[in-house]
Design a protein around this motif. Sequence first.
Motif, PDB file in Angstrom:
ATOM      1  N   SER A  31       4.999  -9.422   3.736  1.00  0.00           N
ATOM      2  CA  SER A  31       6.006  -9.314   2.685  1.00  0.00           C
ATOM      3  C   SER A  31       6.212  -7.881   2.213  1.00  0.00           C
ATOM      4  O   SER A  31       7.213  -7.595   1.553  1.00  0.00           O
ATOM      5  CB  SER A  31       5.626 -10.199   1.497  1.00  0.00           C
ATOM      6  OG  SER A  31       4.377  -9.789   0.958  1.00  0.00           O
ATOM      7  N   GLN A  32       5.280  -6.973   2.552  1.00  0.00           N
ATOM      8  CA  GLN A  32       5.395  -5.597   2.066  1.00  0.00           C
ATOM      9  C   GLN A  32       5.394  -4.561   3.183  1.00  0.00           C
ATOM     10  O   GLN A  32       6.298  -3.744   3.255  1.00  0.00           O
ATOM     11  CB  GLN A  32       4.261  -5.292   1.089  1.00  0.00           C
ATOM     12  CG  GLN A  32       4.276  -6.158  -0.128  1.00  0.00           C
ATOM     13  CD  GLN A  32       3.018  -6.000  -0.944  1.00  0.00           C
ATOM     14  OE1 GLN A  32       2.087  -5.288  -0.567  1.00  0.00           O
ATOM     15  NE2 GLN A  32       2.971  -6.673  -2.072  1.00  0.00           N
ATOM     16  N   CYS A  33       4.336  -4.577   4.002  1.00  0.00           N
ATOM     17  CA  CYS A  33       4.230  -3.508   4.997  1.00  0.00           C
ATOM     18  C   CYS A  33       3.420  -3.941   6.210  1.00  0.00           C
ATOM     19  O   CYS A  33       2.564  -4.809   6.129  1.00  0.00           O
ATOM     20  CB  CYS A  33       3.602  -2.259   4.377  1.00  0.00           C
ATOM     21  SG  CYS A  33       1.887  -2.478   3.884  1.00  0.00           S
ATOM     22  N   ASP A 126       0.193  -6.127   5.465  1.00  0.00           N
ATOM     23  CA  ASP A 126       0.088  -6.182   4.001  1.00  0.00           C
ATOM     24  C   ASP A 126      -1.283  -5.744   3.487  1.00  0.00           C
ATOM     25  O   ASP A 126      -1.747  -6.219   2.444  1.00  0.00           O
ATOM     26  CB  ASP A 126       0.410  -7.589   3.478  1.00  0.00           C
ATOM     27  CG  ASP A 126       1.891  -7.905   3.528  1.00  0.00           C
ATOM     28  OD1 ASP A 126       2.708  -6.966   3.569  1.00  0.00           O
ATOM     29  OD2 ASP A 126       2.231  -9.107   3.527  1.00  0.00           O
TER      30      ASP A 126
END
Length: 186
Positions: A31-33, A126
Amino acid sequence: MKSLATLQQGFITLEELEFYLEGARLSDQASQCIKAVDPLTTGWLSRGALLNFYQANLRALDRGVRITRIFVTTREELADPEVQKVLLTQYRDDIEMRIAFRNELPTAVDIGGVDTNSTFDFAIYDDRAVTDVFGQSSKYYGRKTCQPVEVAKYLYIFELLEHSSHAVTQENDRIVLASDVLELAS
């Protein structure tokens, strides 16, 4: 015995197809990286399992996940037209890319005792899960862990490699080091 020791360290061993399926699954869940270190090979655009993994990366980008990929290579390989195709594709897909040259990588001493048996072929999702390819040939292709201590080790290695790597840019349908473009401009 090696498999048992790997399991005791909090790693799950994976065969090649399982490895890429797990990487695709983790990419779909990110969801982020995603922070990845990969050898620069030409299989990105043709090998089925690797292509499916890359398509999962593209889906993650569409969801707003930031992907940073450090390709490990040599200066000679960087000039190869097939390698350039791989680089251009990923650059145009908005993957933040950097290049690390093998002869400039930190040594085991620089990494402070962290296990460097890695092939510099791993991904961190993440900052919570890691997949890593085994450096030596064995029954298994790679491994996965969600153990915070192990993930922290990979984050540390990634930071060291990122510090040793070079930013890239596109110039005339080629990926070049950004520093080379700056030198030519001055």
